[in-house]
Design an enzyme around this catalytic site. Structure first.
Site, PDB file in Angstrom:
ATOM      1  N   SER A  84       1.093   8.463 -18.786  1.00  0.00           N
ATOM      2  CA  SER A  84       1.269   8.174 -17.361  1.00  0.00           C
ATOM      3  C   SER A  84       2.228   7.009 -17.122  1.00  0.00           C
ATOM      4  O   SER A  84       2.341   6.528 -15.992  1.00  0.00           O
ATOM      5  CB  SER A  84      -0.085   7.870 -16.720  1.00  0.00           C
ATOM      6  OG  SER A  84      -0.770   6.923 -17.502  1.00  0.00           O
ATOM      7  N   THR A 186      -1.302   3.963 -14.326  1.00  0.00           N
ATOM      8  CA  THR A 186      -0.275   2.921 -14.218  1.00  0.00           C
ATOM      9  C   THR A 186      -0.686   1.665 -14.972  1.00  0.00           C
ATOM     10  O   THR A 186      -1.853   1.271 -14.915  1.00  0.00           O
ATOM     11  CB  THR A 186      -0.115   2.554 -12.727  1.00  0.00           C
ATOM     12  OG1 THR A 186       0.400   3.691 -12.064  1.00  0.00           O
ATOM     13  CG2 THR A 186       0.783   1.354 -12.524  1.00  0.00           C
ATOM     14  N   THR A 204       5.070   2.814 -14.114  1.00  0.00           N
ATOM     15  CA  THR A 204       4.346   4.082 -14.113  1.00  0.00           C
ATOM     16  C   THR A 204       5.291   5.287 -14.070  1.00  0.00           C
ATOM     17  O   THR A 204       6.443   5.153 -13.649  1.00  0.00           O
ATOM     18  CB  THR A 204       3.436   4.159 -12.855  1.00  0.00           C
ATOM     19  OG1 THR A 204       2.570   5.272 -12.948  1.00  0.00           O
ATOM     20  CG2 THR A 204       4.230   4.272 -11.570  1.00  0.00           C
ATOM     21  N   ARG A 214       9.186  11.944  -5.004  1.00  0.00           N
ATOM     22  CA  ARG A 214       8.060  11.122  -4.547  1.00  0.00           C
ATOM     23  C   ARG A 214       8.084   9.735  -5.228  1.00  0.00           C
ATOM     24  O   ARG A 214       8.281   9.616  -6.425  1.00  0.00           O
ATOM     25  CB  ARG A 214       6.754  11.829  -4.864  1.00  0.00           C
ATOM     26  CG  ARG A 214       5.490  11.104  -4.408  1.00  0.00           C
ATOM     27  CD  ARG A 214       4.862  10.305  -5.511  1.00  0.00           C
ATOM     28  NE  ARG A 214       3.566   9.736  -5.129  1.00  0.00           N
ATOM     29  CZ  ARG A 214       2.937   8.811  -5.835  1.00  0.00           C
ATOM     30  NH1 ARG A 214       3.456   8.356  -6.951  1.00  0.00           N
ATOM     31  NH2 ARG A 214       1.778   8.343  -5.447  1.00  0.00           N
ATOM     32  N   VAL A 215       7.864   8.702  -4.437  1.00  0.00           N
ATOM     33  CA  VAL A 215       7.735   7.343  -4.959  1.00  0.00           C
ATOM     34  C   VAL A 215       6.373   6.824  -4.538  1.00  0.00           C
ATOM     35  O   VAL A 215       5.962   7.010  -3.390  1.00  0.00           O
ATOM     36  CB  VAL A 215       8.864   6.435  -4.405  1.00  0.00           C
ATOM     37  CG1 VAL A 215       8.623   4.978  -4.754  1.00  0.00           C
ATOM     38  CG2 VAL A 215      10.230   6.887  -4.942  1.00  0.00           C
ATOM     39  N   GLY A 216       5.677   6.188  -5.464  1.00  0.00           N
ATOM     40  CA  GLY A 216       4.345   5.661  -5.156  1.00  0.00           C
ATOM     41  C   GLY A 216       4.385   4.182  -4.812  1.00  0.00           C
ATOM     42  O   GLY A 216       5.422   3.642  -4.409  1.00  0.00           O
ATOM     43  N   ASP A 217       3.245   3.538  -4.999  1.00  0.00           N
ATOM     44  CA  ASP A 217       3.127   2.110  -4.664  1.00  0.00           C
ATOM     45  C   ASP A 217       3.691   1.192  -5.742  1.00  0.00           C
ATOM     46  O   ASP A 217       4.041   0.050  -5.470  1.00  0.00           O
ATOM     47  CB  ASP A 217       1.647   1.764  -4.465  1.00  0.00           C
ATOM     48  CG  ASP A 217       0.833   2.039  -5.725  1.00  0.00           C
ATOM     49  OD1 ASP A 217       1.042   3.101  -6.361  1.00  0.00           O
ATOM     50  OD2 ASP A 217      -0.007   1.196  -6.095  1.00  0.00           O
ATOM     51  N   THR A 237      -3.710   0.216  -9.052  1.00  0.00           N
ATOM     52  CA  THR A 237      -3.542   1.511  -9.708  1.00  0.00           C
ATOM     53  C   THR A 237      -4.289   2.541  -8.866  1.00  0.00           C
ATOM     54  O   THR A 237      -5.123   2.194  -8.033  1.00  0.00           O
ATOM     55  CB  THR A 237      -4.063   1.478 -11.161  1.00  0.00           C
ATOM     56  OG1 THR A 237      -3.828   2.757 -11.769  1.00  0.00           O
ATOM     57  CG2 THR A 237      -5.542   1.153 -11.242  1.00  0.00           C
ATOM     58  N   GLY A 238      -3.950   3.802  -9.078  1.00  0.00           N
ATOM     59  CA  GLY A 238      -4.618   4.850  -8.314  1.00  0.00           C
ATOM     60  C   GLY A 238      -3.648   5.529  -7.368  1.00  0.00           C
ATOM     61  O   GLY A 238      -2.441   5.513  -7.593  1.00  0.00           O
ATOM     62  N   HIS A 239      -4.177   6.104  -6.329  1.00  0.00           N
ATOM     63  CA  HIS A 239      -3.347   6.902  -5.413  1.00  0.00           C
ATOM     64  C   HIS A 239      -2.466   6.001  -4.551  1.00  0.00           C
ATOM     65  O   HIS A 239      -2.929   5.385  -3.591  1.00  0.00           O
ATOM     66  CB  HIS A 239      -4.237   7.808  -4.567  1.00  0.00           C
ATOM     67  CG  HIS A 239      -4.791   8.929  -5.376  1.00  0.00           C
ATOM     68  ND1 HIS A 239      -5.832   8.744  -6.262  1.00  0.00           N
ATOM     69  CD2 HIS A 239      -4.395  10.217  -5.507  1.00  0.00           C
ATOM     70  CE1 HIS A 239      -6.074   9.887  -6.890  1.00  0.00           C
ATOM     71  NE2 HIS A 239      -5.217  10.793  -6.454  1.00  0.00           N
ATOM     72  N   GLY A 240      -1.208   5.968  -4.939  1.00  0.00           N
ATOM     73  CA  GLY A 240      -0.276   5.018  -4.361  1.00  0.00           C
ATOM     74  C   GLY A 240      -0.133   5.124  -2.861  1.00  0.00           C
ATOM     75  O   GLY A 240       0.087   4.113  -2.184  1.00  0.00           O
TER      76      GLY A 240
HETATM   77  C1  SD4 Z   1       1.288   6.002  -8.099  1.00  0.00           C
HETATM   78  N1  SD4 Z   1      -0.270   4.192  -8.380  1.00  0.00           N
HETATM   79  O1  SD4 Z   1       2.393   6.429  -8.401  1.00  0.00           O
HETATM   80  C2  SD4 Z   1       0.577   5.118  -9.078  1.00  0.00           C
HETATM   81  C3  SD4 Z   1      -0.112   5.993 -10.080  1.00  0.00           C
HETATM   82  C4  SD4 Z   1      -1.409   5.504 -10.580  1.00  0.00           C
HETATM   83  O2  SD4 Z   1      -3.561   6.079 -11.013  1.00  0.00           O
HETATM   84  O3  SD4 Z   1      -1.668   4.368 -10.765  1.00  0.00           O
HETATM   85  N2  SD4 Z   1      -2.311   6.418 -10.737  1.00  0.00           N
HETATM   86  O4  SD4 Z   1       0.731   6.292  -7.051  1.00  0.00           O
END
Ligand code: SD4
Length: 328
Positions: A84, A186, A204, A214-217, A237-240
């Protein structure tokens, strides 16, 4: 008269409190102020143990937090087993590995890259953006051209394993990023060095099988990472998408500025995200968010939306993997 004197006495204490610098006020509000010996480094997920070991080599010999966080997370970027982050990271829906990363130092210098392909160590490209350009963020083709001009090598980041998995996924094309994907995600790292300076790094390959572009946080300063050398640092970390919606890491740091411990600040940020999800009637089971935070005293905290998030903490007592407590 004596009432008035009491009032004035209380008012004096009150205004003296607000005249304090943020960290002094925070220390007063904490139940048990304690001084932790520096340096300290913490990073997300179990691969944080390896990342911390790399960072500790620099921190324990008096090195700078900025160098420690860059070198620490590079170890995860380089490892193809970690699916990841960096090389070996899972691709997007179109089978392309696109990377996001950012870095921030104690002077609020920042650098970031997003939607970057073919480069193994996006964190070092982010640092080059910070140190060698007048800008703070480069994306896509522009980021790649800049990296190549800086001497970074073009590499195929899609390993055989990742490609095989992606082809399997294509058969179902079920676009629903699972929570706690194989317990690693991440890598976000925050550190305080022996001089008491803070820095952070976050890198990440983003959500597996995301839409192309797509770009996350993680490369967004204030969302995936934030450092304020007067107060503390946080990373996510998680859903950006949910972290961006709340400017998550900045929120955690601002709450520490206002007197929250790192633990309470992480809890408050997760609760705000949870509230948004409830208001939007979203399916919370499919969403994970985790924060880690460190303050100027070297105290740390972590919290997540649902069980399964862990982080690694390295201080003078060693390098330990800790399960974060969860809201749900
Ligand atoms: C994202 N936060 O791209 C990152 C991915 C991540 O658990 O950390 N996933 O959204």
């Amino acid at each position: 008269m004596s009432n008035r004197r009491n009032f004035l006495k209380k008012a004096g204490v009150f205004s003296a409190f607000f005249a304090l610098k943020p960290l002094e006020a925070a220390t007063l509000l904490q139940e048990k102020p304690r001084t932790v010996r520096k340096p300290v480094v913490l990073s997300t997920w179990s691969f944080g143990i390896a990342a911390n070991t790399g960072a500790w080599k620099i921190l324990s010999t008096g090195g700078r937090a900025l160098d420690a966080v860059e070198q620490g997370v590079r170890l995860v970027e380089d490892n193809p087993e970690e699916r990841s982050v960096g090389y070996g990271g899972r691709p997007d829906r179109d089978g392309r590995v696109t990377l996001d990363a950012c870095i921030m130092d104690e002077k609020a210098n920042i650098g970031s890259v997003a939607f970057l392909e073919h480069i193994k160590n996006p964190i070092s490209v982010a640092r080059a953006v910070m140190e060698k350009t007048p800008h703070v963020m480069l994306v896509g083709e522009g980021a790649l051209s800049f990296a190549l001009a800086q001497g970074f090598r073009k590499t195929n980041l899609l390993t055989e394993e990742s490609e095989k998995e992606w082809r399997e996924w294509l058969k179902k094309t079920d676009y629903r990023p699972p929570v706690n994907i194989e317990n690693h995600d991440t890598v976000g790292m925050i550190a305080i060095d022996s001089l008491g300076n803070l820095s952070g790094a976050c890198t990440t390959s983003g959500l597996a099988y995301k839409m192309h572009g797509r770009v996350g946080d993680s490369p967004i300063i204030g969302a995936g990472l934030f450092v304020d050398n007067e107060v503390g640092a946080a990373t996510a970390t998680g859903h950006g998408e949910e972290v961006i919606r709340t400017c998550g890491s900045h929120l955690v740091v601002e709450m520490m500025r206002n007197g929250f411990t790192p633990q309470k600040a992480c809890e408050e940020a997760v609760k705000r995200i949870h509230r948004n999800l409830v208001n939007q009637k979203r399916n919370i089971q499919d969403i994970q968010i985790g924060f880690i935070a460190l303050n100027k005293n070297g105290e740390s905290g972590a919290y997540c939306l649902q069980k399964g998030f862990n982080y690694a903490l390295h201080d003078q007592n060693g390098n330990t993997l800790i399960d974060a407590s969860a809201l749900i």
